[in-house]
Write a protein that holds these residues in place. Structure first.
Motif, mmCIF file in Angstrom:
data_model
loop_
_atom_site.group_PDB
_atom_site.id
_atom_site.type_symbol
_atom_site.label_atom_id
_atom_site.label_comp_id
_atom_site.label_asym_id
_atom_site.label_seq_id
_atom_site.Cartn_x
_atom_site.Cartn_y
_atom_site.Cartn_z
ATOM 1 N N GLU A 43 17.160 31.301 39.934
ATOM 2 C CA GLU A 43 16.777 32.466 39.137
ATOM 3 C C GLU A 43 16.410 33.631 40.042
ATOM 4 O O GLU A 43 16.094 33.442 41.210
ATOM 5 N N VAL A 44 16.409 34.827 39.444
ATOM 6 C CA VAL A 44 15.853 35.997 40.118
ATOM 7 C C VAL A 44 14.394 36.081 39.662
ATOM 8 O O VAL A 44 14.105 36.003 38.469
ATOM 9 N N HIS A 45 13.494 36.219 40.619
ATOM 10 C CA HIS A 45 12.063 36.299 40.315
ATOM 11 C C HIS A 45 11.501 37.610 40.835
ATOM 12 O O HIS A 45 12.077 38.237 41.720
ATOM 13 N N GLU A 46 10.357 37.970 40.285
ATOM 14 C CA GLU A 46 9.598 39.087 40.825
ATOM 15 C C GLU A 46 8.172 38.626 41.043
ATOM 16 O O GLU A 46 7.668 37.755 40.332
ATOM 17 N N MET A 47 7.548 39.202 42.053
ATOM 18 C CA MET A 47 6.126 38.981 42.288
ATOM 19 C C MET A 47 5.462 40.337 42.151
ATOM 20 O O MET A 47 5.961 41.334 42.681
ATOM 21 N N LYS A 48 4.355 40.370 41.423
ATOM 22 C CA LYS A 48 3.607 41.619 41.332
ATOM 23 C C LYS A 48 2.165 41.308 40.987
ATOM 24 O O LYS A 48 1.846 40.236 40.459
ATOM 25 N N MET A 49 1.316 42.266 41.282
ATOM 26 C CA MET A 49 -0.104 42.100 41.025
ATOM 27 C C MET A 49 -0.383 42.261 39.539
ATOM 28 O O MET A 49 0.127 43.161 38.894
ATOM 29 N N ASP A 50 -1.190 41.354 39.006
ATOM 30 C CA ASP A 50 -1.686 41.423 37.638
ATOM 31 C C ASP A 50 -3.202 41.383 37.769
ATOM 32 O O ASP A 50 -3.784 40.310 37.899
ATOM 33 N N GLY A 51 -3.815 42.557 37.842
ATOM 34 C CA GLY A 51 -5.234 42.626 38.177
ATOM 35 C C GLY A 51 -5.408 42.223 39.632
ATOM 36 O O GLY A 51 -4.794 42.808 40.516
ATOM 37 N N ASP A 52 -6.195 41.194 39.889
ATOM 38 C CA ASP A 52 -6.416 40.724 41.255
ATOM 39 C C ASP A 52 -5.543 39.526 41.611
ATOM 40 O O ASP A 52 -5.727 38.921 42.662
ATOM 41 N N VAL A 53 -4.618 39.160 40.735
ATOM 42 C CA VAL A 53 -3.836 37.946 40.939
ATOM 43 C C VAL A 53 -2.357 38.294 41.133
ATOM 44 O O VAL A 53 -1.790 39.059 40.368
ATOM 45 N N MET A 54 -1.755 37.715 42.175
ATOM 46 C CA MET A 54 -0.324 37.879 42.403
ATOM 47 C C MET A 54 0.405 36.885 41.505
ATOM 48 O O MET A 54 0.125 35.691 41.544
ATOM 49 N N ARG A 55 1.269 37.387 40.648
ATOM 50 C CA ARG A 55 2.002 36.521 39.716
ATOM 51 C C ARG A 55 3.499 36.555 40.033
ATOM 52 O O ARG A 55 4.037 37.600 40.394
#
Length: 168
Positions: free
Chosen positions: A72-84
């Motif tokens: 799959e293609v994924h993305e990582m980004k900050m959601d508040g203080d958590v990297m998702r």
């Protein structure tokens, strides 16, 4: 009999010429600095990274690899203080703009690995694109497996979550 043979030959040549009109594989996307992160026995997932530059507006809509049950293609980004990290359905590639798939950002996720990705080997990965007309094309890559990014690419970010720990 001759008319039948001629008809079959004519149909065959039409099919071949029709295939020549099909969207050429990968002629419209350049992949640079591609690499996949080596894994260890028991590790179920790893990432693959590269810089993609499309020669026409395209959308990356899929990933295929015989090395993994799920690609799959994924993305990582900050959601508040958590990297998702999450799977995304598509990634736009504007014409002539380099789009980086890198640790800590957009990347290819290979999950349920069928065997460890060993350093100094290659993993086959096929990227699936859709153009403005909705036509699909594929870019077939042999991606080198490495422990670290190739020289000249952005280093992995220190806060990057390990791919081995990621599960859906």
């Amino acid at each position: 009999m001759n008319l039948r043979r001629f008809t079959l030959l004519a149909l065959g040549s039409l099919m071949v010429s029709g295939m020549a009109w099909a969207h050429p594989d990968a002629a419209h996307v350049k992949a640079e600095n591609a690499w996949a992160r080596a894994s260890v026995p028991g590790q179920q997932a790893s990432g693959a990274f590269m810089r993609l530059t499309a020669q026409e507006p395209l959308t990356l809509v899929g990933v295929e690899s015989p090395a993994a049950a799920v690609s799959e293609v994924h993305e990582m980004k900050m959601d508040g203080d958590v990297m998702r990290m999450r799977a995304i359905e598509s990634l736009d590639l504007p014409k002539g703009v380099a789009v980086d798939l890198k640790p800590g950002g957009y990347h290819v996720m290979l999950q349920q690995l069928k065997a460890p990705l060993l350093k100094d080997t290659q993993v086959p990965i096929t990227l699936v694109f859709k153009d403005a007309k909705g036509e699909l094309s594929r870019l077939h890559l042999q991606v080198p497996v490495r422990l670290t990014p190739p020289a000249g690419t952005a280093p992995a970010e220190s806060g990057h979550m390990g791919h081995g720990a990621h599960q859906h």
